[in-house]
Design an enzyme around this catalytic site. Structure first.
Site, PDB file in Angstrom:
ATOM      1  N   ARG A 115       0.709  -1.906  -0.186  1.00 27.21           N
ATOM      2  CA  ARG A 115      -0.168   0.147  -0.105  1.00 27.21           C
ATOM      3  C   ARG A 115       0.666   1.171   0.067  1.00 27.21           C
ATOM      4  O   ARG A 115       2.020   1.458   0.144  1.00 27.21           O
ATOM      5  CB  ARG A 115      -0.822  -0.146   1.553  1.00 27.21           C
ATOM      6  CG  ARG A 115      -2.217  -0.749   0.934  1.00 27.21           C
ATOM      7  CD  ARG A 115      -2.733  -1.340   2.484  1.00 27.21           C
ATOM      8  NE  ARG A 115      -3.238  -0.300   2.434  1.00 27.21           N
ATOM      9  CZ  ARG A 115      -3.849  -0.092   4.274  1.00 27.21           C
ATOM     10  NH1 ARG A 115      -3.401  -1.153   4.607  1.00 27.21           N
ATOM     11  NH2 ARG A 115      -4.470   1.036   4.428  1.00 27.21           N
ATOM     12  N   LYS A 133       2.394  -1.278   5.006  1.00 25.77           N
ATOM     13  CA  LYS A 133       1.304   0.439   4.205  1.00 25.77           C
ATOM     14  C   LYS A 133       2.600   1.406   4.853  1.00 25.77           C
ATOM     15  O   LYS A 133       2.797   0.870   6.427  1.00 25.77           O
ATOM     16  CB  LYS A 133      -0.324   0.603   4.506  1.00 25.77           C
ATOM     17  CG  LYS A 133      -0.843   2.121   4.180  1.00 25.77           C
ATOM     18  CD  LYS A 133      -0.368   3.121   5.555  1.00 25.77           C
ATOM     19  CE  LYS A 133      -0.781   2.172   6.992  1.00 25.77           C
ATOM     20  NZ  LYS A 133      -1.105   3.506   7.533  1.00 25.77           N
ATOM     21  N   HIS A 145       5.447 -14.407   4.667  1.00 30.22           N
ATOM     22  CA  HIS A 145       3.997 -14.567   4.735  1.00 30.22           C
ATOM     23  C   HIS A 145       3.183 -14.432   5.841  1.00 30.22           C
ATOM     24  O   HIS A 145       4.018 -14.068   7.128  1.00 30.22           O
ATOM     25  CB  HIS A 145       4.255 -16.237   4.635  1.00 30.22           C
ATOM     26  CG  HIS A 145       5.178 -17.503   5.446  1.00 30.22           C
ATOM     27  ND1 HIS A 145       5.510 -18.375   4.760  1.00 30.22           N
ATOM     28  CD2 HIS A 145       5.526 -17.109   6.626  1.00 30.22           C
ATOM     29  CE1 HIS A 145       6.528 -18.672   6.088  1.00 30.22           C
ATOM     30  NE2 HIS A 145       6.345 -17.653   6.760  1.00 30.22           N
ATOM     31  N   ASN A 159      14.424 -10.308  10.394  1.00 30.24           N
ATOM     32  CA  ASN A 159      13.329 -11.879  10.301  1.00 30.24           C
ATOM     33  C   ASN A 159      11.631 -11.794  10.334  1.00 30.24           C
ATOM     34  O   ASN A 159      12.350 -11.398  11.768  1.00 30.24           O
ATOM     35  CB  ASN A 159      14.337 -12.279   9.924  1.00 30.24           C
ATOM     36  CG  ASN A 159      13.743 -13.632   9.755  1.00 30.24           C
ATOM     37  OD1 ASN A 159      12.636 -14.287  10.191  1.00 30.24           O
ATOM     38  ND2 ASN A 159      14.169 -13.940   8.862  1.00 30.24           N
ATOM     39  N   ASN A 168      -1.444  -0.489  14.919  1.00 21.58           N
ATOM     40  CA  ASN A 168      -0.980   0.772  14.665  1.00 21.58           C
ATOM     41  C   ASN A 168      -2.098   2.062  14.992  1.00 21.58           C
ATOM     42  O   ASN A 168      -1.498   2.969  14.959  1.00 21.58           O
ATOM     43  CB  ASN A 168      -0.331   0.475  12.889  1.00 21.58           C
ATOM     44  CG  ASN A 168      -1.291   0.572  11.942  1.00 21.58           C
ATOM     45  OD1 ASN A 168      -2.067  -0.234  12.104  1.00 21.58           O
ATOM     46  ND2 ASN A 168      -1.324   1.190  10.950  1.00 21.58           N
ATOM     47  N   TYR A 169      -3.064   1.689  14.539  1.00 27.05           N
ATOM     48  CA  TYR A 169      -4.072   2.329  15.306  1.00 27.05           C
ATOM     49  C   TYR A 169      -5.011   1.372  16.095  1.00 27.05           C
ATOM     50  O   TYR A 169      -5.528   0.402  16.285  1.00 27.05           O
ATOM     51  CB  TYR A 169      -5.249   1.703  13.433  1.00 27.05           C
ATOM     52  CG  TYR A 169      -6.322   2.811  13.650  1.00 27.05           C
ATOM     53  CD1 TYR A 169      -6.206   3.868  13.761  1.00 27.05           C
ATOM     54  CD2 TYR A 169      -7.547   2.037  13.186  1.00 27.05           C
ATOM     55  CE1 TYR A 169      -7.590   5.211  13.499  1.00 27.05           C
ATOM     56  CE2 TYR A 169      -8.505   2.993  12.732  1.00 27.05           C
ATOM     57  CZ  TYR A 169      -8.925   4.379  13.417  1.00 27.05           C
ATOM     58  OH  TYR A 169      -9.454   5.032  13.221  1.00 27.05           O
ATOM     59  N   ARG A 222       4.471 -13.404  26.919  1.00 29.00           N
ATOM     60  CA  ARG A 222       2.961 -14.860  27.574  1.00 29.00           C
ATOM     61  C   ARG A 222       2.964 -15.302  28.202  1.00 29.00           C
ATOM     62  O   ARG A 222       3.904 -14.963  29.143  1.00 29.00           O
ATOM     63  CB  ARG A 222       3.592 -15.291  25.825  1.00 29.00           C
ATOM     64  CG  ARG A 222       4.305 -16.071  25.998  1.00 29.00           C
ATOM     65  CD  ARG A 222       4.881 -17.033  24.786  1.00 29.00           C
ATOM     66  NE  ARG A 222       6.348 -17.506  25.460  1.00 29.00           N
ATOM     67  CZ  ARG A 222       6.950 -18.473  24.179  1.00 29.00           C
ATOM     68  NH1 ARG A 222       6.531 -17.834  22.584  1.00 29.00           N
ATOM     69  NH2 ARG A 222       7.839 -18.900  24.428  1.00 29.00           N
TER      70      ARG A 222
END
Length: 252
Positions: A115, A133, A145, A159, A168-169, A222
């Site tokens: 984008r 983007k 991937h 990597n 990001n939002y 985690r």
């Protein structure tokens, strides 16, 4: 089905289509005469597009707007590039690129969505089902991937493991993620911006990173695994019985 049209309207429409096809083929012929390799009439190229001699444009490719393709590139098949620059020696396979600058000797695709305001340096790989983007990628990054990288600045030779997301939002504002050189971002890492990962740092697979990771550190976010013995047994009894019944019915 569309409403039937008159013979006069049909003839006018066919004439318009023939004129468009003739103009499209004229553009293809001009590029071929200039040393671009095009072996399929399914290619579409806008008049403003610039392609260096020696580039290969494969079937199903659409080049729009102020796009520039460098020498030695292989574009396609089934690729859309709009208002973007692709530097020499880059391959773009079955992907879409909008308003971006792809550096030299990159490998993009298949099924990559690049984008606006994505900028890559030399030798970057953006692989299958990767979306970018408004991000900058330094030399030699590998994003193979199933990853989203938006509003980010990435150092060289990083990597990214499968399933990485830069968050990001927040519903109101966009924030940037900053990643240093030689970082290893583990599979299924969520980087909750604004956040920084220092040079040579790792993130553990499955982590949600909300604080900066210092250089050379391992960021782990985690919960420690807990196994509840016997918890699945009653659920599995019903599930297995259902599947065995289906299997018996299919074997009759």
């Amino acid at each position: 089905m569309p409403n039937p049209i008159s013979e006069q309207a049909r003839a006018a429409a066919l004439a318009q289509l023939d004129a468009a096809e003739a103009a499209r083929e004229d553009i293809l012929v001009q590029h071929i005469a200039n040393g671009v390799v095009i072996n399929s009439r399914t290619v579409q190229i806008d008049p403003e597009v610039v392609i260096a001699p020696g580039a290969v444009i494969l079937a199903g490719t659409i080049l729009r707007g102020k796009t520039v393709i460098g020498a030695g590139c292989v574009i396609g098949p089934n690729t859309l590039i709009e208002d973007s620059t692709v530097d020499e020696g880059t391959a773009v396979n079955a992907s879409q690129i909008y308003g971006s600058h792809i550096g030299p000797h990159n490998n993009i695709g298949p099924f990559t969505h690049v984008r606006v305001n994505t900028v890559t340096d030399y030798g970057v790989h953006l692989g299958a089902y990767v979306e970018t983007k408004n991000s900058n990628f330094a030399r030699g990054n590998t994003v193979s991937h199933l990853t989203y990288i938006g509003d980010s600045d990435v150092g060289k030779y990083c990597n990214f493991g499968c399933g990485t997301v830069t968050c990001n939002y927040d519903g109101k504002d966009k924030f940037r993620t900053q990643i240093g050189d030689y970082c290893f971002i583990g599979c299924n890492t969520n980087l909750v911006a604004p956040v920084k990962v220092g040079d040579g740092a790792y993130t553990a697979a499955g982590s949600t990173i909300t604080k900066d990771v210092p250089a050379q550190a391992l960021g782990i976010a985690r919960e420690r695994q807990t196994n509840l013995d016997g918890w699945a047994e009653p659920k599995m009894e019903a599930y297995i019985a259902k599947k065995q019944k289906l299997e018996n019915e299919q074997s009759k």
